[in-house]
Enzyme design. Structure first.
Site, short mmCIF file in Angstrom:
data_model
loop_
_atom_site.label_atom_id
_atom_site.label_comp_id
_atom_site.label_asym_id
_atom_site.label_seq_id
_atom_site.Cartn_x
_atom_site.Cartn_y
_atom_site.Cartn_z
N GLU A 295 0.83 -1.22 0.00
CA GLU A 295 0.00 0.00 0.00
C GLU A 295 0.86 1.26 0.00
O GLU A 295 0.74 2.13 0.87
CB GLU A 295 -0.96 -0.02 1.19
CG GLU A 295 -1.95 -1.17 1.13
CD GLU A 295 -2.92 -1.19 2.30
OE1 GLU A 295 -2.85 -0.28 3.15
OE2 GLU A 295 -3.75 -2.11 2.37
N GLU B 177 -4.62 -9.00 0.57
CA GLU B 177 -5.35 -8.77 1.83
C GLU B 177 -6.84 -8.84 1.54
O GLU B 177 -7.32 -8.23 0.59
CB GLU B 177 -5.04 -7.41 2.46
CG GLU B 177 -3.70 -7.32 3.13
CD GLU B 177 -3.46 -5.96 3.78
OE1 GLU B 177 -4.45 -5.34 4.23
OE2 GLU B 177 -2.30 -5.53 3.84
#
Length: 568
Positions: free
Chosen positions: A426, A501
């Site tokens: 991220e 995720e």
């Protein structure tokens, strides 16, 4: 009893019960011994603490690994804040006295640190050997030049975790992983100095390329011979090569490459994790001067744009979980049995893979995954040049990312459990709309492939959609945008997709909107062959990422004591 007092009481009981199990089994490489016992510790930045003459008789006595943060009190005033679970940081000093023996002739003594969080500075008899900012990196120092034979010697380690916040999850403070004392001679295989690469693997035969680096630390040239000894998973030796002679100039290193063929290999898999052992003998003048051990396994890995993931040519889904490194009341302290118990429970539930979130893992985790048949997504960074917290790794990235990434790769590349490298999670660079992030991702991927070309590279960066950035790496990692993969697969049919995720109870619809709907993330993975699999967030609850008065993330499949929740 107040909550904080009860929590501290429980963690002290657990630490006392598990302390005897802290020391891990012998790791790959040259023989070494635990250097964990009989340290002294003082909290605070103490002037002169590195000096030999400093009086440490009143310092606290302890054995490593150690995490001083988990021993503190939870407080909304602690600067660690949300990410650190509201536990204290600070500066701490460790000191250890030892005698290396009467003579160091031909002996070289190394200190190997599996990890110390963070900004660790290591001193020997007052001499600073170096500083390591990233608290998850393993590192080593040759302490021989600064030792005093036959006398008391002092190892001092300063650990600085005072500038907070510097992480988005609980890091711990101190020398929280194991420390080892390694002794070798002038002619030796250095730490992480052997690369064993199986290729052309099938059930009938497998080839192995063994690159062995040998260094000569003496002041004279030597003629060395190197011999390889292979052992089957059952322990029986099945191959011994003829000695290869090599001339090594004083102060130089050479790398020998051998290629060996193994017939009818036992393949490493999640069902039968067969491990082979390679003992490398280095001899000078007919005398063995060094023995280096490497564990390896034979398996094939395939990430395919249409068929998803295959292990040993058998299609399968990666049914993984993401894990942070803390262990409840033990904090960040590495305890082999605690890690093993966590993995055993996960495996019983059907987990076949672990994502190391979001940092280089403890060596013990990879050793256990090798032997238990759990695949690993080995991750390097949570941020690059653009920061996520005020004092995080972004301030060190420019100067340290190559060293840290290199050390992760060469440390872990012989583990058959590692099936994928991750260069980040991220990243802020994905969101600024420039090409800077794409260039940086390509640079990091090329760097990984230079040192370890057999595995593919992933980037867990897709929680905010940037098509160009996410398409740089070999495998595209999606965080919580499972439904987005369906349209992206049509648009980019050449890309390989993985859910890095996912939350088990809601799914990301198109765009960046998360919604309760029939597109459960597990259904999306199961019903589409092109998706390699997924990693649930998270396998267990963990300390950090919490709003006061909570101390941790509560959405794991298991709580911090590994008690199963209904959603598991």
């Amino acid at each position: 009893m107040r909550h904080t007092q009860l929590y501290k009481h429980i963690r002290r009981l657990m630490a006392a019960q598990l302390l005897l199990m802290v020391a891990g089994a012998a790791q790959a490489g040259a023989p070494r011994e635990s250097f964990n016992s009989d340290w002294r510790f003082a909290l605070g930045d103490i002037a002169g603490a590195e000096s030999v003459g400093t009086d440490d008789s009143h310092w606290r006595k302890l054995d490593l690994p150690h995490d001083w943060s988990i021993e503190g009190d939870f407080s909304a005033d602690n600067l660690s804040g949300t990410g650190g679970g509201f536990l204290p940081g600070g500066v701490g000093w460790y000191r250890k006295h030892f005698n290396p023996g009467e003579s160091l002739d031909g002996r070289h003594i190394f200190l190997d640190f599996d990890g110390a969080y963070m900004n660790s500075g290591v001193y020997v008899n007052g001499h600073l050997l170096g500083v390591r900012p990233l608290g998850y990196s393993s590192f080593s120092y040759d302490i021989t030049p600064y030792l005093r034979p036959g006398r008391d010697n002092v190892i001092a380690v300063r650990v600085d975790n005072a500038e907070l916040p510097n992480t988005r999850w609980y890091s711990g403070c101190g020398i929280y992983r194991n420390v080892w004392l390694r002794e070798q001679g002038d002619v030796r295989v250095p730490l992480w100095g052997q690369y064993v690469l199986p290729f052309d693997v099938s059930r009938r035969s497998a080839s192995v390329r063994v690159a062995t680096t040998v260094e000569n630390a003496s002041d004279k040239p030597v003629e060395a011979s190197v011999m390889l000894n292979f052992f089957e998973p059952g322990g029986e030796q099945f191959l011994r090569t003829l000695p290869r002679k090599v001339d090594i100039a004083a102060g130089w290193t050479v790398t020998l490459v051998d290629t060996i063929t193994v017939t009818d290999p036992q393949l490493w898999s999640t069902v039968s994790p067969a491990l082979y052992r390679l003992n490398t003998e280095v001899s000078v003048g007919g005398k063995v001067v060094d023995v280096y051990t490497t564990t390896t396994g034979f398996r094939t890995l395939t990430f395919d744009a249409e068929k998803g993931f295959a292990l040993n040519d058998s299609s399968m889904k990666i049914n993984g979980v993401c894990l942070h490194h803390d262990a409840g009341a033990l904090g960040a302290v590495v305890n082999r049995r605690a890690i093993e118990r966590q993995l055993q429970i996960m495996q019983e539930m059907g987990v076949n893979a672990i994502r190391c979130s979001h940092n280089p893992p403890a060596p013990e985790l990879l050793e256990l995954c090798d032997s238990m048949g759990l695949m690993v997504m080995d991750e390097s960074f949570d941020m690059w040049r653009k920061r996520k917290t005020a004092h995080d790794y972004a301030r060190y990235f420019n100067d340290w990312h190559e060293r840290d990434l290199h050390d992760l790769i060469v440390r872990d590349r012989n583990h058959p459990c590692v099936v994928l490298w991750s260069i980040g999670n991220e990243l802020q660079e994905a969101w600024d709309g420039s090409d800077t992030g794409c260039r940086r991702a390509a640079m990091l991927q090329d760097f990984v492939h230079e040192f370890e070309p057999s595995r593919q590279v992933c980037l867990a960066a897709q929680n905010r959609h940037n098509e160009k950035f996410s398409g740089v790496t070999d495998v595209v990692g999606y965080n919580y945008l499972e439904a987005r993969m369906l349209s992206d697969h049509k648009k980019f049919p050449e890309r390989r997709f993985l859910v890095t995720e996912e939350l088990p109870y809601y799914c990301g619809a198109e765009g960046n909107i998360r919604s309760y709907d029939t597109n459960n993330p597990w259904n999306i993975i199961a019903e589409n062959d092109f998706i390699a699999g997924g990693f649930l967030w998270t396998g267990t609850d963990y300390i950090g990422e919490a709003g006061w008065p909570s101390h941790g993330w509560p959405a794991g499949l298991f709580d911090i004591c590994m008690v199963e929740k209904p959603r598991a």
